[in-house]
Design a protein around this motif. Structure first.
Motif, PDB file in Angstrom:
ATOM      1  N   LEU A 183     -56.564 -51.369 -57.121  1.00  0.00           N
ATOM      2  CA  LEU A 183     -56.771 -50.806 -55.787  1.00  0.00           C
ATOM      3  C   LEU A 183     -56.050 -49.472 -55.590  1.00  0.00           C
ATOM      4  N   ASN A 184     -55.402 -48.990 -56.625  1.00  0.00           N
ATOM      5  CA  ASN A 184     -54.676 -47.727 -56.544  1.00  0.00           C
ATOM      6  C   ASN A 184     -55.636 -46.578 -56.793  1.00  0.00           C
ATOM      7  N   PHE A 185     -55.875 -45.794 -55.784  1.00  0.00           N
ATOM      8  CA  PHE A 185     -56.805 -44.670 -55.829  1.00  0.00           C
ATOM      9  C   PHE A 185     -56.409 -43.649 -56.900  1.00  0.00           C
ATOM     10  N   HIS A 186     -55.123 -43.412 -57.050  1.00  0.00           N
ATOM     11  CA  HIS A 186     -54.640 -42.422 -58.013  1.00  0.00           C
ATOM     12  C   HIS A 186     -54.910 -42.856 -59.451  1.00  0.00           C
ATOM     13  N   CYS A 187     -54.843 -44.151 -59.717  1.00  0.00           N
ATOM     14  CA  CYS A 187     -55.140 -44.640 -61.069  1.00  0.00           C
ATOM     15  C   CYS A 187     -56.604 -44.405 -61.427  1.00  0.00           C
ATOM     16  N   TRP A 188     -57.483 -44.598 -60.454  1.00  0.00           N
ATOM     17  CA  TRP A 188     -58.908 -44.348 -60.709  1.00  0.00           C
ATOM     18  C   TRP A 188     -59.153 -42.856 -60.958  1.00  0.00           C
ATOM     19  N   GLN A 219     -57.526 -50.042 -70.510  1.00  0.00           N
ATOM     20  CA  GLN A 219     -56.080 -50.255 -70.556  1.00  0.00           C
ATOM     21  C   GLN A 219     -55.436 -50.306 -69.166  1.00  0.00           C
ATOM     22  N   MET A 220     -56.225 -50.161 -68.110  1.00  0.00           N
ATOM     23  CA  MET A 220     -55.669 -50.143 -66.761  1.00  0.00           C
ATOM     24  C   MET A 220     -55.250 -51.555 -66.341  1.00  0.00           C
ATOM     25  N   PRO A 221     -54.012 -51.741 -65.901  1.00  0.00           N
ATOM     26  CA  PRO A 221     -53.564 -53.063 -65.453  1.00  0.00           C
ATOM     27  C   PRO A 221     -54.290 -53.483 -64.171  1.00  0.00           C
ATOM     28  N   LEU A 222     -54.506 -54.766 -64.009  1.00  0.00           N
ATOM     29  CA  LEU A 222     -55.198 -55.280 -62.829  1.00  0.00           C
ATOM     30  C   LEU A 222     -54.425 -55.019 -61.537  1.00  0.00           C
TER      31      LEU A 222
END
Length: 124
Positions: free
Chosen positions: A110-115, A103-106
């Motif tokens: 590159l967002n470290f916090h999302c990972w 569900q993570m948007p493209l």
């Protein structure tokens, strides 16, 4: 048995200083998967260069005492340690939530916090 010698014991650390952390150098790895296991993430940070060492200092206060204590003392020590380089290695065991990944948007790839948000909490 301790109270027979002293009624109080106080240990205090203060004035912590770390100098030389601006000497970040190779190798630098952050959340790099190991080839042997996809769940193991290697993290490696190195500090210190030839002409600038990494120095740490702290003030330590040790108070032992009481009115009638034969061990009554009040000592303040400045501790200093200097090393030419420091290398820190940490291996983390991490899994990723498949539903959060799908569900993570493209735009956030590159967002470290999302990972990091995809790593589920460990069951304690």
């Amino acid at each position: 048995i301790w109270r027979a010698f002293a009624q109080t014991l106080r240990l205090k650390l203060s004035d912590f200083r770390l100098v030389g952390v601006d000497t970040l150098r190779e190798p630098f790895q952050l959340l790099k998967p190991r080839s042997s296991s996809a769940h193991l993430l290697e993290n490696k940070v190195s500090f210190g260069i030839d002409d600038q060492a990494v120095d740490a200092s702290v003030q330590l206060e040790l108070v032992v005492g009481g009115d009638q204590s034969p061990l009554a003392t009040n000592n303040i020590m400045d501790l200093h340690m200097g090393v030419p380089s420091i290398e820190i290695l940490a291996v983390l065991f991490a899994t990723v939530s498949e539903s959060r990944f799908m569900q993570m948007p493209l735009r956030d790839i590159l967002n470290f916090h999302c990972w990091l948000s995809m790593i589920p909490p460990s069951a304690l």
